[in-house]
Design a protein around this motif. Structure first.
Motif, short mmCIF file in Angstrom:
data_model
loop_
_atom_site.label_atom_id
_atom_site.label_comp_id
_atom_site.label_asym_id
_atom_site.label_seq_id
_atom_site.Cartn_x
_atom_site.Cartn_y
_atom_site.Cartn_z
N ILE A 288 0.84 -1.20 0.00
CA ILE A 288 0.00 0.00 0.00
C ILE A 288 0.87 1.25 0.00
O ILE A 288 0.57 2.23 -0.68
CB ILE A 288 -0.96 -0.01 1.21
N ARG A 292 0.58 3.83 -2.93
CA ARG A 292 -0.16 5.03 -2.57
C ARG A 292 0.68 6.07 -1.85
O ARG A 292 0.28 7.23 -1.73
CB ARG A 292 -1.36 4.62 -1.70
N ILE A 296 -1.05 1.89 5.91
CA ILE A 296 -2.43 1.51 6.18
C ILE A 296 -3.00 2.37 7.30
O ILE A 296 -2.37 2.55 8.34
CB ILE A 296 -2.52 0.02 6.57
N ASP A 300 -9.00 2.22 5.61
CA ASP A 300 -8.66 1.38 4.46
C ASP A 300 -9.39 0.05 4.48
O ASP A 300 -9.64 -0.55 3.43
CB ASP A 300 -7.15 1.12 4.41
N SER A 303 -12.53 -0.10 2.49
CA SER A 303 -12.42 0.02 1.03
C SER A 303 -11.69 -1.16 0.41
O SER A 303 -11.09 -1.03 -0.65
CB SER A 303 -11.71 1.33 0.66
N ALA A 307 -10.23 -1.71 -3.48
CA ALA A 307 -8.83 -2.07 -3.72
C ALA A 307 -8.75 -3.34 -4.57
O ALA A 307 -7.91 -3.45 -5.47
CB ALA A 307 -8.10 -2.26 -2.40
#
Length: 800
Positions: A288, A292, A296, A300, A303, A307
């Motif tokens: 992640i 991104r 985390i 998160d 979602s 993802a």
């Protein structure tokens, strides 16, 4: 050519060893059972042989050409040792012993007992004993089948992991320190894999049975290993973490272990779960951050579905840290299999579960009564939250973030204060909608996925021809920079700010409102346009459940929502629906409308995961030699160029339309690149808030096919854009949108990290400025809008 030594290692030696072992240990079985067993072992051996066939070769080769042209004594020795070790581990510790009960007469004839003894022994019911033996044999047969299936499954997992090692080595992601490092890595993996697949030998080693303290020592070090599995792949500053935070995290890992072991009630099973969860958390946080640029955070988990939908666009490449933690994880699995069975009684297990539930209650009470941020002195860095994780450890930082997710009532909040704020607002909405001759325009809002002009980050080097086309677009009512609250992801947050006029800056860090909060009853553009007689439509060419849009759009009172399932054979780039296909759908729906409409289109073409090999039919953009060093940047600029071209074609279509049309186009956030690319594009930025806000800058424009006036160059934030669009379109808004237009005069932009006054200077929220009171008032108004059940709805509805 096949080397004779290769043939001996692969075929002759294993076959002779295998035949000899099977002959010795299966003499008591009949031919059918022996053949069945041979087939099972040969299947397992064949899979392992393929595993070994790729150990010492840098590229895939035919099965019998194990070593290719790169042969060495070391590699042959390791291969032979692994084969010998495999046969040793796969050999059963004891064959099947037939459970036969002899009669007394047979025992006497065999001179095994005296006749006098038999007279005092009760006779055996052979029929009953035979049925019992038959049942035991059936159970043993089922267990053998299950055991065989498990072994095959383990071998396949080992094969999959080895394939990953091979691919990542070939792509120069792992084991680049020396020419032999990959050989050693795979040899270690093969050794651990064999121990994992065939644990019986290790379980029956005399030394293992004699050392009674092994389980207790392993339990003691398990929290340390668990913390290592989480931190090693995510925290490059692990060796710099203070002992204070190390001890706090170890305590948290120990509490988790206690709960797992006692709640599950099976010690081995609980350890399997514990280590697996630790490994998955570490790997998830690792990837992640790569994709991104942020670790985390609690929202998160809401979602995960979103993802999953876009995971195919990312390249889950390994590095040496990933390889090491997986090898450590496999070693832990081997040790777990060596541990003795859990002999606790049912009563003891129930007591353990009760203790685990008590521990959970204590943790929950502590979580809600103790501020981790204050108690453990956790310094929150919202600009770069990964530094918080580096300093304080993953678990402690994550829990502290989770505590801060709760929305608290602002200071001095009351309904009277809200009334006073609204009463002091000057009317700013346009009066054009009241004119009889005024013709309502169709309003199209396009939030373009990851659309940004990276030239704002560097003075030279990132200028692209496509933005010369952008600058040349005419008939613009307004154009400028739009400040958002997210980077590299979190599309729904920019969407939330645009549609509702609320800012992420007034919510806890990391919050995804679409996932966390009830959107029903919150004022938004769809509701406002609907009250003004517009047909409202939302379009997004992905799964409708992404970011909970299906429910959110229904709560926002959109008349319709078109998702991916409503697109017929769209053009795709990188397996994502293209902007052109999106705009074709917009045009199609526009032509079908019988009255003015509000169309909100969220695109997906430019979504992250910029693997240059996936461009497919899309022609790669020609770039400078400097940029060409960064393939992910080239991919991004290529799709952005295509986005600008698609936008030009859309505007060209609506220039020919007689009815008034207004198009609002903006990006949702900047992309996140891999480490070397990020270092290049951010090389000129300092740590000041002025420079940091450049990472949260995207372009926007408001265009009209009938506008001939002067273009306004205005920089603003996403929360203002919706209210500004209503004003430009001559659509009557609410008291809340009127409040936003007034606030924008003094506070030009506001996002999750601060606000910009009308002098163009950014400030952090904790700074005291001439507009500090207005910032506090905005927080009160937004809290009233989103969370107060007794709010006056008139403030957030269009009045007749």
């Amino acid at each position: 050519m096949i080397c004779v030594l290769d043939l001996m290692v692969l075929i002759i030696c294993p076959s002779i060893c295998f035949a000899y072992i099977e002959k010795r240990r299966r003499e008591e079985e009949n031919t059918g059972e022996r053949r069945k067993r041979i087939v099972q072992i040969m299947l397992q051996w064949s899979l392992l042989a393929i595993l070994f066939a790729v150990i010492f070769n840098k590229t895939w080769s035919p099965f019998f050409s194990l070593f290719g042209t790169n042969r060495s004594v070391l590699k042959y020795v390791l291969a032979i040792l692994l084969y010998v070790f495999f046969f040793f581990m796969s050999k059963e510790t004891g064959g099947y012993r037939k459970n036969v009960q002899l009669t007394n007469a047979e025992l006497i004839n065999a001179n095994l007992i005296d006749k006098e003894i038999t007279e005092s022994v009760e006779p055996v019911d052979l029929d009953e004993k035979g049925a019992e033996d038959k049942n035991k044999k059936r159970v043993n047969s089922n267990r053998e089948k299950i055991d065989h299936c498990l072994k095959i499954g383990k071998v396949l997992i080992a094969m999959l992991f080895l394939y990953g090692m091979k691919v990542n080595y070939r792509n120069e992601n792992i084991c680049q320190e020396s020419t032999e490092s990959f050989t050693y890595a795979v040899a270690i993996f093969a050794f651990l894999a064999i121990c994992w697949i065939y644990p019986q030998r290790l379980q029956n080693l005399a030394i293992i049975k004699k050392i009674r303290g092994i389980p207790y020592v392993f339990y003691l070090i398990t929290p340390i290993i668990g913390m290592y599995l989480v931190e090693y792949v995510t925290n490059p500053d692990l060796n710099k973490m203070s002992s204070y935070y190390i001890h706090i995290n170890l305590v948290l890992f120990s509490i988790a272990l206690f709960i797992f072991v006692n709640l599950i009630g099976h010690r081995k099973g609980s350890l399997y779960v514990y280590y697996t969860v630790a490994l998955l958390i570490g790997l998830a946080d690792h990837y992640i951050y790569i994709f991104r640029g942020k670790p985390i955070v609690p929202p998160d988990f809401y979602s995960l579905g979103t993802a999953y939908q876009v995971a195919g666009n990312y390249n889950f490449a390994w590095d040496d840290t990933v390889l090491r933690v997986v090898l450590l994880f496999l070693a832990c699995l081997v040790i777990i299999q060596m541990l003795p069975k859990d002999h606790r009684t049912k009563k003891q297990r129930m007591v353990g579960r009760g203790c685990a539930i008590g521990a959970i209650l204590l943790v929950v009470i502590s979580f809600h009564s103790v501020s981790f941020k204050d108690q453990f002195k956790v310094k929150m860095d919202y600009w770069t939250p990964r530094y918080t994780y580096y300093r304080s450890g993953f678990v402690l930082s994550f829990l502290t973030m989770f505590q801060n997710m709760q929305v608290k009532e602002p200071a001095n909040y009351s309904s009277q204060v809200v009334d006073e704020i609204y009463a002091n607002q000057a009317e700013t909405t346009t009066e054009e909608y009241e004119k009889e001759e005024y013709k309502k325009p169709t309003v199209i809002a396009i939030m373009n996925e990851t659309f940004s002009n990276l030239a704002v980050l560097k003075e030279k080097g990132l200028e692209q021809d496509c933005f010369e086309k952008w600058d040349a677009i005419t008939n613009c009512m307004a154009k400028g920079n739009l400040y958002v609250s997210t980077i590299g992801g979190g599309t729904c947050n920019t969407e939330f700010e645009f549609l509702t006029g609320n800012t992420i800056g007034n919510l806890p860090y990391g919050a995804n409102p679409y996932e966390l909060y009830n959107m029903k009853g919150i004022s938004n553009l769809a509701q406002i346009f609907h009250k003004n007689g517009y047909e409202t439509l939302a379009i997004h060419p992905a799964a409708e459940r992404n970011w909970n849009r299906k429910n959110v759009y229904r709560n926002f009172t959109f008349d319709r929502f078109l998702s991916l399932k409503d697109f017929d054979n769209p053009v795709k780039y990188r397996n994502l629906v293209s902007d052109r296909s999106c705009y074709d759908k917009v045009i199609e729906e526009y032509e079908a409308m019988t009255e003015p409409g509000f169309i909100f289109n969220v695109t997906i073409q430019n979504h992250s995961g910029y693997d240059i090999t996936k461009l497919g039919s899309l022609k790669r953009l020609e770039v400078s030699s400097e940029i060409a060093q960064y393939p992910d940047l080239v991919t991004y600029l290529t799709v952005i160029n295509e986005s600008v071209n698609a936008l030009e074609d859309l505007l060209a279509y609506f220039r020919e339309v007689d009815e008034p049309v207004i198009i609002c186009f903006f990006g949702d956030h900047q992309p996140h690149f891999r480490t070397d690319t990020s270092q290049y594009i951010y090389s000129e930025l300092s740590s000041s808030i002025q420079d940091c806000q450049k990472k949260y800058t995207v372009p926007y424009l408001i265009w009209s096919n009938q506008y001939t006036g002067e273009e306004q160059n205005i920089d603003m934030s996403a929360n203002y854009l919706g209210a500004y669009l209503l004003e430009q379109a001559g659509v009557k808004g609410t008291s809340y949108t009127n409040y936003l237009r007034n606030l924008q005069k003094d506070v030009s932009a506001i996002n999750a990290f601060g606000y910009m006054k009308n002098d163009g200077i950014w400030h952090a929220f904790d700074e005291t400025t001439t507009v500090s009171e207005q910032i506090k008032e905005y927080k009160i108004i937004q809290y009233n809008s989103m969370f107060d059940e007794y709010k006056k709805k008139a403030y957030y509805q269009v009045q007749e």
